[in-house]
Design an enzyme around this catalytic site. Structure first.
Site, PDB file in Angstrom:
ATOM      1  N   LYS A  40     -53.778  39.420 -14.234  1.00 31.74           N
ATOM      2  CA  LYS A  40     -53.706  39.351 -15.702  1.00 31.74           C
ATOM      3  C   LYS A  40     -54.529  38.167 -16.216  1.00 31.74           C
ATOM      4  O   LYS A  40     -54.888  37.268 -15.433  1.00 31.74           O
ATOM      5  CB  LYS A  40     -52.240  39.202 -16.120  1.00 31.74           C
ATOM      6  CG  LYS A  40     -51.554  37.965 -15.548  1.00 31.74           C
ATOM      7  CD  LYS A  40     -50.041  38.076 -15.628  1.00 31.74           C
ATOM      8  CE  LYS A  40     -49.390  36.785 -15.133  1.00 31.74           C
ATOM      9  NZ  LYS A  40     -47.927  36.890 -15.125  1.00 31.74           N
ATOM     10  N   TYR A 260     -63.908   9.097 -30.817  1.00 34.94           N
ATOM     11  CA  TYR A 260     -63.143   9.245 -32.064  1.00 34.94           C
ATOM     12  C   TYR A 260     -61.989   8.254 -32.130  1.00 34.94           C
ATOM     13  O   TYR A 260     -61.269   8.052 -31.149  1.00 34.94           O
ATOM     14  CB  TYR A 260     -62.571  10.653 -32.162  1.00 34.94           C
ATOM     15  CG  TYR A 260     -63.575  11.690 -32.622  1.00 34.94           C
ATOM     16  CD1 TYR A 260     -64.183  11.586 -33.877  1.00 34.94           C
ATOM     17  CD2 TYR A 260     -63.897  12.763 -31.809  1.00 34.94           C
ATOM     18  CE1 TYR A 260     -65.093  12.539 -34.296  1.00 34.94           C
ATOM     19  CE2 TYR A 260     -64.803  13.718 -32.233  1.00 34.94           C
ATOM     20  CZ  TYR A 260     -65.402  13.603 -33.482  1.00 34.94           C
ATOM     21  OH  TYR A 260     -66.297  14.547 -33.900  1.00 34.94           O
ATOM     22  N   MET A 308     -64.545  17.761 -28.778  1.00 38.50           N
ATOM     23  CA  MET A 308     -64.640  19.216 -28.642  1.00 38.50           C
ATOM     24  C   MET A 308     -65.633  19.615 -27.541  1.00 38.50           C
ATOM     25  O   MET A 308     -65.355  20.487 -26.722  1.00 38.50           O
ATOM     26  CB  MET A 308     -65.069  19.850 -29.967  1.00 38.50           C
ATOM     27  CG  MET A 308     -65.096  21.369 -29.920  1.00 38.50           C
ATOM     28  SD  MET A 308     -65.751  22.105 -31.427  1.00 38.50           S
ATOM     29  CE  MET A 308     -64.492  21.676 -32.622  1.00 38.50           C
TER      30      MET A 308
HETATM   31  C1  LIG Z   1     -47.582  36.437 -13.867  1.00 38.18           C
HETATM   32  C2  LIG Z   1     -46.571  37.238 -13.132  1.00 38.18           C
HETATM   33  C3  LIG Z   1     -46.570  37.255 -11.725  1.00 38.18           C
HETATM   34  C4  LIG Z   1     -47.423  36.308 -10.897  1.00 38.18           C
HETATM   35  O1  LIG Z   1     -46.866  35.009 -11.038  1.00 38.18           O
HETATM   36  P1  LIG Z   1     -47.394  33.744 -10.201  1.00 38.18           P
HETATM   37  O2  LIG Z   1     -46.390  32.699 -10.505  1.00 38.18           O
HETATM   38  O3  LIG Z   1     -48.732  33.424 -10.758  1.00 38.18           O
HETATM   39  O4  LIG Z   1     -47.454  34.134  -8.781  1.00 38.18           O
HETATM   40  C5  LIG Z   1     -45.700  38.122 -11.080  1.00 38.18           C
HETATM   41  N1  LIG Z   1     -44.853  38.911 -11.795  1.00 38.18           N
HETATM   42  C6  LIG Z   1     -44.811  38.905 -13.149  1.00 38.18           C
HETATM   43  C7  LIG Z   1     -43.856  39.783 -13.855  1.00 38.18           C
HETATM   44  C8  LIG Z   1     -45.656  38.051 -13.856  1.00 38.18           C
HETATM   45  O5  LIG Z   1     -45.582  38.016 -15.186  1.00 38.18           O
END
Ligand SMILES: *Cc1c(COP(=O)(O)O)cnc(C)c1O
EC number: 5.1.1.1
Length: 379
Positions: A40, A260, A308
């Protein structure tokens, strides 16, 4: 690439070989349970279109994304036998695309079950899915009553054959927390309602709790990308390297302010370098006056606020000719890990990783030929 190189002020190097090695390490640790991968958020910012096929070549067949758009982004990079699971659930309007591409939505609520079932009936064919139950994190998933109502309905299993029943751990990064065993016990009760369906609890941290957490499939993310998920896991192979280019070097006298707000005032004559990376590149602003860059194992403290597009580091500890304008210094690499930066910035490695690289030149190393992939899986 050289034309791009001239304008690149930072370089993010992603090592696919290290990702494959981390995958194999987790997969062999959890065997005989199967090992999927969370890709993801563009594979945690590292580039899902490169990372997903690398993991596929290492033997991964189940891929977890958060959103439909992320599934669409990688599906053509994977073999036909790969399954893509959409963790955030069945978004209204996503049903037809999910079914057409064969993605597996995670059904997190009865309303999502109803929409998916409705489509299965309209099409006159079963539509497989993943079911999530809430075992105590109170984030996503069906509660016990909702899960029991589905289990009691024989037509449900015909409309929606479940490929997996899953839950997610709140405290897998802290092996000592009682919540882990409590969630596991709660999950065992709920998953027994769907006894014939494979089960999954563990993210990266969960994979390194005990074998009781492995069930049929684990879902690591962060461990694959080089971060040790908890104290029970071995260190992972580092996957990313980040280097930033020196835009300008100047010597300042004692008392001169920097950046800054002029928050930093040179305590004595200092040699300073301005680097072409800032918070718009995902380098945390909270590292102002605390974080570090590195050169040849020598710490170069960040002085003043992170801007930035740039920030300033102190080169005074180096030999005067050690670095010149146009050279690169290390921000992530052998001298400084993601965990180090996360600690200095007061956050977690996940947040650092997922924000990096939008403007950096991205260098992907460790690509593999199809023949090498075949050998690697055979091993
Ligand atoms: C993001 C996620 C994972 C992976 O998690 P990690 O801590 O990065 O290993 C697994 N299961 C679900 C439901 C997640 O949202």
């Amino acid at each position: 690439m050289s034309g791009h190189f001239k304008t690149a002020f930072s370089r993010l190097t992603v090592d696919l070989g290290a990702i494959r090695a981390n995958y194999r390490a987790v997969a062999s640790h959890v065997a005989p349970a199967a090992c999927g991968a969370a890709i993801k958020a563009d594979a945690y910012g590292l580039g899902a279109r490169d990372v997903a096929p690398a993991l596929y070549n290492a033997g991964c067949r189940v891929f977890f994304v958060a959103q439909l758009s992320e599934a669409l982004n990688v599906t053509d990079t994977l073999g036909k036998d790969a399954e893509i699971v959409i963790l955030n659930g069945l978004e209204p309007g996503a049903e037809a695309a999910c079914a057409a591409h064969g993605f597996l939505p995670v059904l997190n609520a009865l309303s999502q079950v109803a929409r998916w079932r409705g489509l299965a009936r309209a099409k006159g064919r079963p539509l497989p899915a993943v079911l999530q139950v809430d075992s105590g994190m109170s984030r996503l998933g069906l509660d016990a009553t909702a899960a029991a109502s589905l289990a009691a309905d024989p037509a449900f299993a015909r409309d929606v054959p479940l490929r997996l029943v899953m839950t997610h751990l709140a405290c897998a990064d802290e092996p000592g927390r009682a919540a882990n065993a409590e969630q596991r016990a709660r999950f065992q009760e709920l998953r027994s309602l769907f006894a014939a369906v494979p089960a999954s609890i563990a993210n990266s941290g969960g994979a390194f709790l005990s074998t009781a957490f492995h069930c049929d499939l684990v879902r690591p993310g962060i461990a694959l990308y080089g971060v040790q998920p908890n104290s029970r896991s071995a260190p992972m192979h580092p996957v990313v390297r980040l280097d930033a280019r020196i835009l300008q070097i100047r010597d300042v006298e004692a008392g001169v302010g920097v950046g800054y707000g002029l928050d930093y005032a040179a305590p004595s004559r200092r040699r300073l370098a301005t680097l072409g990376i800032g918070y718009a590149d995902g380098w945390p602003r909270s590292l102002g006056d605390t974080g570090s860059a590195w050169h040849a194992g020598q710490r170069l403290p960040i002085v003043g606020r992170v801007s930035m597009d740039s920030m300033t580091v102190d080169l005074t500890a180096l030999a005067p000719d050690a670095l010149a304008e146009g050279d690169f210094v290390e921000l992530l690499g052998p001298s400084q890990s993601l965990a180090d930066v996360a600690h200095d910035a007061g956050t977690i490695a996940y947040e650092i990783l997922t924000r990096l690289g939008t403007r950096s030149e991205r260098i992907v190393i460790g690509h593999q030929t199809a023949a090498a992939a075949t050998l690697e899986i055979a091993k």
